[in-house]
Design a protein around this motif. Structure first.
Motif, PDB file in Angstrom:
ATOM      1  N   SER A   6       0.944  -1.754  -0.382  1.00 40.52           N
ATOM      2  CA  SER A   6      -0.277  -0.677   0.215  1.00 40.52           C
ATOM      3  C   SER A   6       0.963   1.250  -0.364  1.00 40.52           C
ATOM      4  O   SER A   6       0.401   2.392   1.124  1.00 40.52           O
ATOM      5  N   SER A   7       1.940   1.039  -0.530  1.00 45.33           N
ATOM      6  CA  SER A   7       2.978   2.689  -1.215  1.00 45.33           C
ATOM      7  C   SER A   7       1.952   3.058  -1.986  1.00 45.33           C
ATOM      8  O   SER A   7       2.548   4.083  -2.067  1.00 45.33           O
ATOM      9  N   ARG A   9      -0.805   5.441  -3.232  1.00 44.42           N
ATOM     10  CA  ARG A   9      -1.844   6.293  -2.773  1.00 44.42           C
ATOM     11  C   ARG A   9      -2.792   6.891  -4.181  1.00 44.42           C
ATOM     12  O   ARG A   9      -2.551   7.309  -5.804  1.00 44.42           O
ATOM     13  N   SER A 365       1.146   5.712   7.541  1.00 38.14           N
ATOM     14  CA  SER A 365       0.577   4.514   7.398  1.00 38.14           C
ATOM     15  C   SER A 365      -0.954   4.618   7.929  1.00 38.14           C
ATOM     16  O   SER A 365      -1.036   5.063   9.444  1.00 38.14           O
ATOM     17  N   GLN A 386      -6.086   9.671   1.885  1.00 38.76           N
ATOM     18  CA  GLN A 386      -5.412   9.991   0.781  1.00 38.76           C
ATOM     19  C   GLN A 386      -4.549  11.131  -0.541  1.00 38.76           C
ATOM     20  O   GLN A 386      -3.646  10.723  -0.708  1.00 38.76           O
ATOM     21  N   VAL A 391      -0.643   7.195   2.812  1.00 39.79           N
ATOM     22  CA  VAL A 391      -0.579   6.118   3.045  1.00 39.79           C
ATOM     23  C   VAL A 391      -1.580   5.365   3.462  1.00 39.79           C
ATOM     24  O   VAL A 391      -2.351   5.706   4.883  1.00 39.79           O
ATOM     25  N   ALA A 393      -4.371   1.920   4.802  1.00 36.09           N
ATOM     26  CA  ALA A 393      -3.788   1.725   5.474  1.00 36.09           C
ATOM     27  C   ALA A 393      -5.086   0.487   5.295  1.00 36.09           C
ATOM     28  O   ALA A 393      -5.149  -1.369   4.972  1.00 36.09           O
ATOM     29  N   THR A 439       1.367   1.733  11.844  1.00 33.62           N
ATOM     30  CA  THR A 439       0.383   2.269  11.293  1.00 33.62           C
ATOM     31  C   THR A 439      -0.269   2.807  12.466  1.00 33.62           C
ATOM     32  O   THR A 439      -0.656   1.881  13.525  1.00 33.62           O
TER      33      THR A 439
END
Length: 477
Positions: A6-7, A9, A365, A386, A391, A393, A439
């Motif tokens: 999930s890098s 965006r 995150s 976002q 980021v 998560a 996170t």
């Protein structure tokens, strides 16, 4: 009653309130209308127009709202009819109900366009409709807005939309599943950032995470996917759909496609068998729209969802929020520009002055959990974060006790990351949770008042309705 990593965006969403399936249907119908008549300059559009299905609608059979001179309102229907080539998407089903229903408003007053989504699961007071062909008609009753299509066809759906909103509808455009898929393929696919891997058998979709170009089949699955993404709600799906729409519109209206007669011809020729319009929507009228749209800045195309919440009798259905919804409809009907309220410089209200965050949002995150009764709020807030560079998560609902205040939780060594999130919120406290890792976790509680720079929920509806532009919808990783 009726007669029966999930890098990634995304430059994501500040979607207003909540909404249901906006879908790729808007992209299909809007882009076809916008660029279709460009082909008249090449003497080719008349050939393509002849392949578009037409339907007669007797708009003289009911009392209609007053038309504002120059303004144009088009009812766009994303059809879920599942016969023929469309049967593979859920099996052959008798009847037809719009998967998506919205009004595209093109204004001569401010060189802009507004697309208003009418959630398909909205429970509303519907007027009666006479039988129409093989459709039985319906008595006045309270029911889902998209059921009108099944009882009385497009004519009944048109009447229902006009009488509920007070907006004069000039034309309709309907597109089905196959048309959307082929249109995406005709433009060479649409590039999207997929934050997390997707595996949704119901939507026939499997995607890896990362920046990638979706073909027609993948794009259709992405627009229909519900359970494989976000919090699994139909309400959060609109955020992803609006991002896709922005990316598709920008590609279609890019110089490369618009400057090539063969590209335009291929684009429209691929979908004419899947498009239906009213028989008054002539080539000349489409040409007028194309001329209007050429003057519209992409940043002035806005997407709005009718203010709504969960229906008190059924949380799986939608009730329009009043008087907000009626005020929105009145603004569209009167061709009044809807602008987003932005706080004046230096106007911080009651907010405490805070030091600038020390961590860049791209390094944070965040998981967003919805502890309120507002369905889909986690997805909406997550998409807004976002857009600000965070980021995302994941989204969902809290599994344990819900705090009395909106709270950003952090694990060991992550306090500054939590402060960076809290700095974006109007009301929030920060607290440590040793069980968390890298996170941070935002838990939205009953005191939720939105993100900074957004109007408070108590503000006037025309200030509080946020409008997402196509430019803002462009996706990125």
């Amino acid at each position: 009653m009726p007669k029966r990593p999930s890098s990634c965006r995304s430059a994501g969403s500040r979607a207003v309130r909540r909404g249901l399936s906006l879908g790729g249907w808007v992209a299909v119908a809007t882009t076809a209308v916008v660029i279709g008549s460009s082909l008249t300059a090449y003497g080719a559009y008349y050939d393509i127009y002849g392949n578009i299905s037409q339907e007669t609608v007797d708009t003289d059979s009911w009392d209609r709202p007053t038309k504002v001179e120059g303004a144009l309102n088009i009812m766009i229907i994303g059809s879920d009819v599942r016969s023929g080539d469309n049967a593979q998407y859920g099996g052959q089903i008798e009847g037809e109900r719009p998967d998506t229903l919205l009004i595209a408003h093109i204004s001569p007053s401010y060189d802009g366009a507004v697309l208003v989504n009418l959630p398909r699961d909205s429970i509303v007071d519907m007027p009666s409709c006479e039988p129409n062909g093989d459709r039985p008609g319906m008595e006045a009753h309270r029911g889902m807005i998209n059921s009108a299509m099944n009882y009385g066809g497009v004519q009944c759906q048109w009447k229902v939309v006009e009488q509920l909103t007070g907006i004069h509808i000039d034309h309709f455009v309907s597109v089905d599943f196959t048309g959307f898929k082929e249109m995406v393929d005709a433009i060479g696919g649409v590039e999207m950032c997929i934050p997390e891997p997707v595996d949704d058998p119901k939507a026939q979709l499997t995607l890896e995470a990362g920046l990638q170009t979706l073909n027609g089949e993948q794009a259709l699955g992405y627009m229909r996917s519900r359970y494989g993404q976000g919090d699994g709600s139909d309400l959060s799906r609109i955020d992803r759909q609006q991002v896709f729409l922005g990316a598709m519109l920008r590609k279609v209206m890019s110089g490369e496609i618009m400057s090539s007669p063969s590209s335009i011809y291929s684009f429209l020729g691929s979908v004419t068998d899947s498009i239906t319009v009213d028989d008054q929507f002539t080539v000349d009228k489409m040409t007028d729209i194309a001329i209007q749209m050429r003057e519209v800045d992409m940043g002035n195309i806005r997407f709005i969802t009718v203010p709504n919440g969960a229906h008190p009798d059924d949380p799986n259905r939608v009730a329009w929020t009043q008087p907000d919804a009626d005020q929105l409809f009145q603004a569209i009907a009167n061709d009044t520009e809807i602008v987003e309220d932005k706080p004046e410089e230096g106007d911080g209200g009651d907010e405490k002055e805070e030091a600038a965050p020390t961590v860049d949002p791209s390094q944070v995150s965040v998981e967003v959990l919805n502890g309120t009764d507002t369905s889909g709020l986690a997805g909406t807030v997550g998409a807004a974060l976002q857009e600000k560079g965070f980021v995302l998560a994941g989204t969902g609902n809290p599994q344990g006790p819900i705090p009395g205040q909106t709270t950003v939780y952090y694990g060991p060594g992550m306090e500054e990351h939590a402060n960076t999130v809290a700095a974006q919120l109007k009301k929030a406290v920060v607290a440590e949770n040793p069980a968390l890792g890298t996170t941070v976790q935002l838990v939205i509680s009953a005191d939720w008042d939105g993100l900074k720079g957004e109007p408070s929920s108590s503000g006037d509806v025309l200030d509080s309705i946020e409008a997402k532009t196509a430019e803002e919808s462009e996706s990125a990783c």
